[in-house]
Design an enzyme around this catalytic site. Structure first.
Site, PDB file in Angstrom:
ATOM      1  N   SER A 108       0.862  -1.192   0.000  1.00  0.00           N
ATOM      2  CA  SER A 108       0.000   0.000   0.000  1.00  0.00           C
ATOM      3  C   SER A 108       0.890   1.230   0.000  1.00  0.00           C
ATOM      4  CB  SER A 108      -0.870   0.015   1.254  1.00  0.00           C
ATOM      5  OG  SER A 108      -0.080   0.368   2.382  1.00  0.00           O
ATOM      6  N   ASP A 109       0.315   2.379  -0.216  1.00  0.00           N
ATOM      7  CA  ASP A 109       1.080   3.609   0.005  1.00  0.00           C
ATOM      8  C   ASP A 109       1.071   3.888   1.514  1.00  0.00           C
ATOM      9  OD1 ASP A 109       2.520   5.920  -0.270  1.00  0.00           O
ATOM     10  OD2 ASP A 109       1.330   6.729  -1.908  1.00  0.00           O
TER      11      ASP A 109
END
Ligand code: NOJ
Length: 701
Positions: free
Chosen positions: A260-261
């Site tokens: 994920s970011d």
């Protein structure tokens, strides 16, 4: 090695908590260092990132790696960092690399970047950024490769090959590192150019504009993909089964893992998409997320969710297998983590210097050259230099640079003084120096080094005013009004509208934040030692009011252009995609196709003659575009499908050839199938997207 079998063997020896540990990427700072060392020793993190400068703890990363080796499983931790366009030696920002229209060269650059980064134990970089961007208000347009899907795709694969190596086995070499193309998907389409905002993207555009670069990166072997912060059509991308599992893993065939970011799992709460932390973890993992970046929510909730049967063990095993396989491919168990380098002692090697200067040259686009104002005439005796970039060093690095070393950069004024020994170069630090401008009126040429500070682009740095920062236009105009011949150099992180100053200047050299080699490359171009090498990878608008303005729009009413006009200004760009002048002239003629008709699975060869009709040798970037004349879903009026950089001596001609086959002629239909439709195709070849000659051919069933 059979990575799958080996990864399974390790997986079978792991507890659920250890598996979850592999799915967590932790954040290390000076403050939490000891705590994190202990957590890594306990197997709580499979990866980490840091922004801290640990130069006072040179063996830090080795210690962290040792801690992971001391964990019960002994699985080495993966150190990831934002080495986006350079580590110590900095190369141009994404837009600048794309301006080179030169993926072969970009591959070399990314390979060099990998080598510098891995020497300090960084075996994973959150790069390349391959979000197609059509809105220059968005600060992160700087990081990507521009507005075009095809150019971005070629740059994406070049970056992956450079970082990881072309041969899948090469990733295990000490000098290669794992790539992480980002931010899947459509992040560049955020509304209003406002970072991480919502995005509305049709299926047609998602598949045909935003997806192909990621597909190219995955085909090139990218071992990880980062998902974005944003949502598309109301669905956060990091919570979408279609986006994470279907598009990345099934269509893209990613064998590695999705990360994920930063903090994205927690954002699901902020977006009011999840009711609580547990639900956020449940949604993202069940839909295909393999590793959480820095939200710490997997650590808190994942084990319980699996025990309660909310998330199947099979999903966890799938994520961990992907992570383990990637670590095995990286040969992380045998990697050496060197001590942190003493940046104060850093010297540019000859290789670093020539690579960075060449990269910067290719990031420099000559937009205007009235009366051949450039290269500077040999008759110039006195020169005045002005503007914020005259003494700049670090400012050349651009918006995403953590470890670049700026003391190796010589300011452009000093380089010019060295190169132009017989020219008196004047500069006063306070700008409107009446002294110079009135008492030294005999100085008739001024080079104004203007542009944007790096902080004006990049993450969270969106703007609505696309003109030069305040005050610069006035300075340029006042110099011109005093009768000076003004040469403008713009160093920037996005295409800026220069409409107001164009009438006042003779030449414009537009340089996307070029990195370490910037000032040297600029000086070489100004003096004529080198050619300006770049072409615009984005459309330059006249005004913000025209946005979105990109060359490959569908433009349904192009049969009736009056419908597409604005009443109060032109609908045309200031400079079009692919544009860029050289110090010589080229003529493209004699376009031919080797066959007038091909079958759907065949290809056609297109040739043109390119002649250097100018007065010196130079490089042309020959661009090939197509238009699918009749299609079941509307296709762009022109789309880039090939480009070649050719060097020609004065008077020399060459035949330049392009091959158009299934991959170039097809598109994704509404069912997600990649199809080539029978019918006529027009093919255009030229020096930019507008300046082309064309012919056509037919595709049959
Ligand atoms: C957030 C950014 O969006 C992403 O591009 C970057 O790689 C991560 N932070 C890690 O620094």
């Amino acid at each position: 090695m059979d990575y799958e079998a080996k990864a399974r063997e390790i997986l079978n020896s792991m507890t659920l908590a250890e598996k979850i540990g592999q799915m967590c990427l932790g954040f290390i700072s000076n403050e939490n260092l000891n705590e994190m060392l202990e957590a890594i020793r306990q197997g709580k993190y499979g990866a980490y990132l840091t922004y801290a400068d640990f130069s006072d703890k040179k063996d830090m990363h080795d210690k962290i790696m040792q801690a992971s080796r001391e964990s019960r499983t002994g699985i080495p931790v993966l150190y990831g960092k934002d080495v986006i366009h350079g580590h110590f030696t900095v190369f141009p920002i994404g837009l600048g690399m794309a301006a080179g229209f030169n993926p072969e060269f970009a591959e070399k650059v990314f390979s060099f970047i990998a080598e510098e980064a891995s020497s300090e134990g960084i075996f994973w970089t959150f790069s390349p950024m391959i979000d197609v961007a059509r809105d220059p208000r968005w600060g992160r347009i700087a990081e990507g490769f521009g507005e075009d899907t095809y150019l971005t795709s070629r740059m994406a694969e070049a970056a992956v090959w450079g970082l990881q190596g072309r041969d899948p086995e090469a990733l295990g070499k000490q000098e290669k590192i794992l790539a992480c193309p980002k931010h899947f998907i459509g992040y560049g389409a955020v509304e209003g150019g406002r970072d991480a905002n919502t995005a509305e993207i049709s299926q047609h555009t998602l598949m045909n504009v935003y997806f192909p670069p990621f597909l190219a990166a995955m085909k090139a072997g990218a071992g990880s993909i980062m998902s974005g912060y944003h949502d598309i059509n109301g669905e956060p991308v990091s919570a979408s089964y279609n986006i994470l599992t279907h598009m990345i893993k099934e269509l893209g065939g990613l064998d590695g893992f999705i990360v994920s970011d930063f903090g994205t799992t927690a954002h699901l709460l902020k977006y009011r998409y999840a009711e609580d932390e547990r639900q956020a973890v449940d949604i993202t993992v069940n839909n295909g997320m393999d590793m959480d970046m820095c939200s710490s929510l997997f650590t808190k909730h994942l084990e319980k969710l699996v025990e309660e049967g909310k998330i199947p063990v099979g999903r966890i095993d799938d994520a961990v297998l992907r992570i383990l396989k990637t670590k095995l491919r990286l040969d992380l168990w045998n990697r050496k983590v060197g001590p942190l380098k003493d940046k104060g002692q850093f010297k540019l090697s000859d290789e670093a210097k020539s690579l960075s200067v060449e990269a910067a040259r290719q990031a420099s686009v000559l937009l205007m050259n009235k009366d051949s104002a450039l290269p500077l005439s040999k008759d110039i005796k006195k020169l005045y230099v002005a503007g914020p970039y005259v003494h700049a060093r670090r400012e050349y690095f651009g918006c995403w640079c953590l470890d670049g070393v700026s003391h190796v950069i010589e300011p452009v004024i000093d380089i010019l003084k060295r190169k132009l020994e017989n020219v008196e170069i004047r500069h006063l630090d306070y700008f409107m120096s009446e002294l110079i401008l009135s008492s030294e009126d005999y100085i008739d040429t001024v080079i104004y080094f203007g542009g944007e500070a790096p902080e004006r682009s990049g993450e969270r740095n969106n703007i609505t005013n696309l003109r030069l920062p305040e005050g610069q236009e006035e300075q340029i105009i006042s110099l011109a009004n005093r009768g000076k011949k003004v040469i403008l150099v713009v160093v920037a992180g996005r295409p800026l509208s220069l409409a107001r100053v164009i009438p006042y200047v003779y030449a414009i050299l537009y340089v996307f934040h070029p990195g370490t080699g910037g000032p040297e490359a600029i000086a070489q171009i100004l003096t004529g030692e080198a050619e300006p090498g770049g072409r615009m990878p984005v459309t330059v608008p006249v005004s913000e009011g025209q946005i979105p303005l990109y060359y490959n729009s569908i433009q349904v009413r192009s049969d009736r252009p009056e419908h597409l006009k604005y009443n109060d200004m032109t609908e045309k760009p200031l400079y079009c995609f692919g544009y860029g002048l050289t110090y010589t002239d080229f003529k493209v003629s004699d376009i031919k196709v080797d066959r007038n008709e091909i079958r759907k699975n065949e290809s056609v060869r297109v040739t043109v003659n390119v002649e250097n009709t100018g007065t010196r040798s130079g490089e042309a970037v020959i661009q090939c575009y197509i238009n699918d004349c009749v299609s079941s879903l509307l296709r762009p009026c022109k789309e880039l499908k090939g480009f070649k950089r050719v060097t020609l001596d004065k008077g020399e001609s060459k035949i330049v050839e392009f091959t158009l086959g299934k991959e170039e002629l097809g598109f994704f239909n509404h069912k997600g199938e990649f199809i080539v439709e029978p019918g006529s195709f027009r093919v255009f070849v030229g020096l930019d997207c507008e300046n082309t000659i064309d012919t056509c051919f037919v595709v049959t069933d």
